[in-house]
Design a protein around this motif. Structure first.
Motif, PDB file in Angstrom:
ATOM      1  N   UNK A 163      65.267  63.999  17.655  1.00  0.00           N
ATOM      2  CA  UNK A 163      66.646  64.111  17.175  1.00  0.00           C
ATOM      3  C   UNK A 163      67.059  62.954  16.270  1.00  0.00           C
ATOM      4  N   UNK A 164      66.088  62.155  15.846  1.00  0.00           N
ATOM      5  CA  UNK A 164      66.357  61.054  14.918  1.00  0.00           C
ATOM      6  C   UNK A 164      67.389  60.066  15.469  1.00  0.00           C
ATOM      7  N   UNK A 165      67.257  59.769  16.744  1.00  0.00           N
ATOM      8  CA  UNK A 165      68.130  58.790  17.389  1.00  0.00           C
ATOM      9  C   UNK A 165      67.268  57.608  17.811  1.00  0.00           C
ATOM     10  N   UNK A 166      67.654  56.432  17.398  1.00  0.00           N
ATOM     11  CA  UNK A 166      66.841  55.242  17.645  1.00  0.00           C
ATOM     12  C   UNK A 166      67.401  54.445  18.825  1.00  0.00           C
ATOM     13  N   UNK A 167      66.487  53.937  19.651  1.00  0.00           N
ATOM     14  CA  UNK A 167      66.867  53.207  20.859  1.00  0.00           C
ATOM     15  C   UNK A 167      66.253  51.819  20.833  1.00  0.00           C
ATOM     16  N   UNK A 168      67.053  50.823  21.222  1.00  0.00           N
ATOM     17  CA  UNK A 168      66.555  49.453  21.317  1.00  0.00           C
ATOM     18  C   UNK A 168      67.168  48.759  22.526  1.00  0.00           C
ATOM     19  N   UNK A 169      66.337  48.014  23.244  1.00  0.00           N
ATOM     20  CA  UNK A 169      66.818  47.136  24.309  1.00  0.00           C
ATOM     21  C   UNK A 169      66.786  45.703  23.797  1.00  0.00           C
ATOM     22  N   UNK A 170      67.945  45.065  23.754  1.00  0.00           N
ATOM     23  CA  UNK A 170      68.054  43.672  23.311  1.00  0.00           C
ATOM     24  C   UNK A 170      68.060  42.787  24.545  1.00  0.00           C
ATOM     25  N   UNK A 171      67.144  41.802  24.574  1.00  0.00           N
ATOM     26  CA  UNK A 171      66.877  41.053  25.797  1.00  0.00           C
ATOM     27  C   UNK A 171      67.164  39.553  25.629  1.00  0.00           C
ATOM     28  N   UNK A 172      68.396  39.129  25.874  1.00  0.00           N
ATOM     29  CA  UNK A 172      68.716  37.689  25.801  1.00  0.00           C
ATOM     30  C   UNK A 172      68.170  36.932  27.012  1.00  0.00           C
ATOM     31  N   UNK A 173      68.072  35.612  26.848  1.00  0.00           N
ATOM     32  CA  UNK A 173      67.847  34.731  27.985  1.00  0.00           C
ATOM     33  C   UNK A 173      69.202  34.238  28.451  1.00  0.00           C
ATOM     34  N   UNK A 174      69.356  32.937  28.633  1.00  0.00           N
ATOM     35  CA  UNK A 174      70.645  32.396  29.044  1.00  0.00           C
ATOM     36  C   UNK A 174      71.648  32.417  27.904  1.00  0.00           C
ATOM     37  N   UNK A 175      72.903  32.695  28.240  1.00  0.00           N
ATOM     38  CA  UNK A 175      73.963  32.758  27.238  1.00  0.00           C
ATOM     39  C   UNK A 175      75.128  31.884  27.688  1.00  0.00           C
ATOM     40  N   UNK A 176      75.632  31.053  26.780  1.00  0.00           N
ATOM     41  CA  UNK A 176      76.787  30.204  27.104  1.00  0.00           C
ATOM     42  C   UNK A 176      78.069  30.978  26.842  1.00  0.00           C
TER      43      UNK A 176
END
Length: 286
Positions: free
Chosen positions: A173-186
């Motif tokens: 269906x031309x839908x793109x998926x991404x998981x964004x994986x941060x470490x620690x965030x202030x």
């Protein structure tokens, strides 16, 4: 025509910064949050900078508010080009210490909220045969960590959810998926985690307490000796999200810092961005 982006959890932190960055980049932003009383800062910036941001109430633990927000956007603009599932909450407490309500809460906020927001948006993207869904997870979605088992469990679930959808919804269906994986965030994320999960300032009790103290001492020692910064700002993480949204062929997963990359290296070295595996699954099973 500008693209529309729906972002959850925008009152502070990554969601707040992402709302500003996407609007400055020319997107029409629907910034959502559970409590509109926390929208004051964002409203002031919108007004002073004349940014294309509309604030909408959306509580990821309540499906009625999700459906209402999505329906409102579709009624106004007819489409949602990008969904950023950013809303989440930290949780650091032993399994034995956590109450049933807390276990359900951390799962709802960090996993089921992503599921239900995606479920509400997906039919519209599928109908238009286009869209991007970006799920903000964590290095805790790849690597289980002491005293974070419930949080990590929820983020692991988001990773599997993202990968599963990418294996068949993406190519068909031309839908793109991404998981964004941060470490620690202030950001306020950390303060919220402490306020929500500590008991009299402690994250463990009984026989777990000396283990926790040893863990924290080791963590502090490693941080003091490292030449790589652990913590990022919300704006730095938001910049990675914007970069992903603008890529023609975005990765399935991406870490947001050098520290996060190194922390997850043993899990990711065979397929750093996850694309190889999900493409293999799609080609072999479909």
């Amino acid at each position: 025509m500008s693209k529309n982006v729906l972002i959850t959890g925008t009152s502070t932190g990554v969601g707040y910064e992402a709302s500003l960055l996407f609007a400055q980049a020319g997107y029409k932003v629907y910034a959502t949050m559970r409590n509109l009383d926390k929208a004051k800062n964002l409203r002031e910036v919108i007004k002073s900078s004349n940014l294309p941001i509309e604030i909408i109430e959306l509580d990821v633990t309540k499906t009625a508010t999700i459906e209402h927000a999505v329906n409102k956007i579709i009624a106004q603009d007819g489409k949602i080009d990008i969904l950023i599932n950013n809303a989440g909450a930290g949780f650091a407490k032993t399994l034995e210490q956590a109450t049933e309500d807390e276990i359900r809460w951390v799962t709802e906020v960090n996993y089921l909220g992503t599921v239900f927001c995606t479920q509400a948006v997906l039919p519209h993207m599928r109908e238009s045969k286009s869209g991007r869904i970006i799920n903000v997870t964590s290095v805790g979605g790849l690597v289980g960590q002491p005293f974070n088992e419930l949080y990590c469990g929820a983020k692991f679930a988001v990773e599997g959810f993202t990968e599963g959808l990418a294996s068949y919804v993406g190519p068909n269906f031309n839908i793109q998926f991404t998981a964004v994986e941060p470490g620690g965030i202030r950001t306020e994320f950390m303060n919220s985690a402490i306020d929500k999960t500590s008991v009299n300032g402690q994250f463990a009790e009984g026989e777990y307490q000396p283990i926790f103290e040893k863990y924290m001492a080791g963590t502090q020692e490693r941080l003091s000796k490292s030449d790589i910064p652990l913590y990022q700002t919300g704006k730095e993480v938001a910049a990675v999200i914007l970069e992903v949204a603008q890529q023609e062929n975005p990765p399935l997963r991406i870490r947001t810092s050098t520290w996060a990359e190194q922390f997850c290296a043993l899990k990711t070295q065979a397929d750093p961005d996850g694309t190889k595996l999900v493409n293999t699954i799609a080609s072999n099973l479909l």
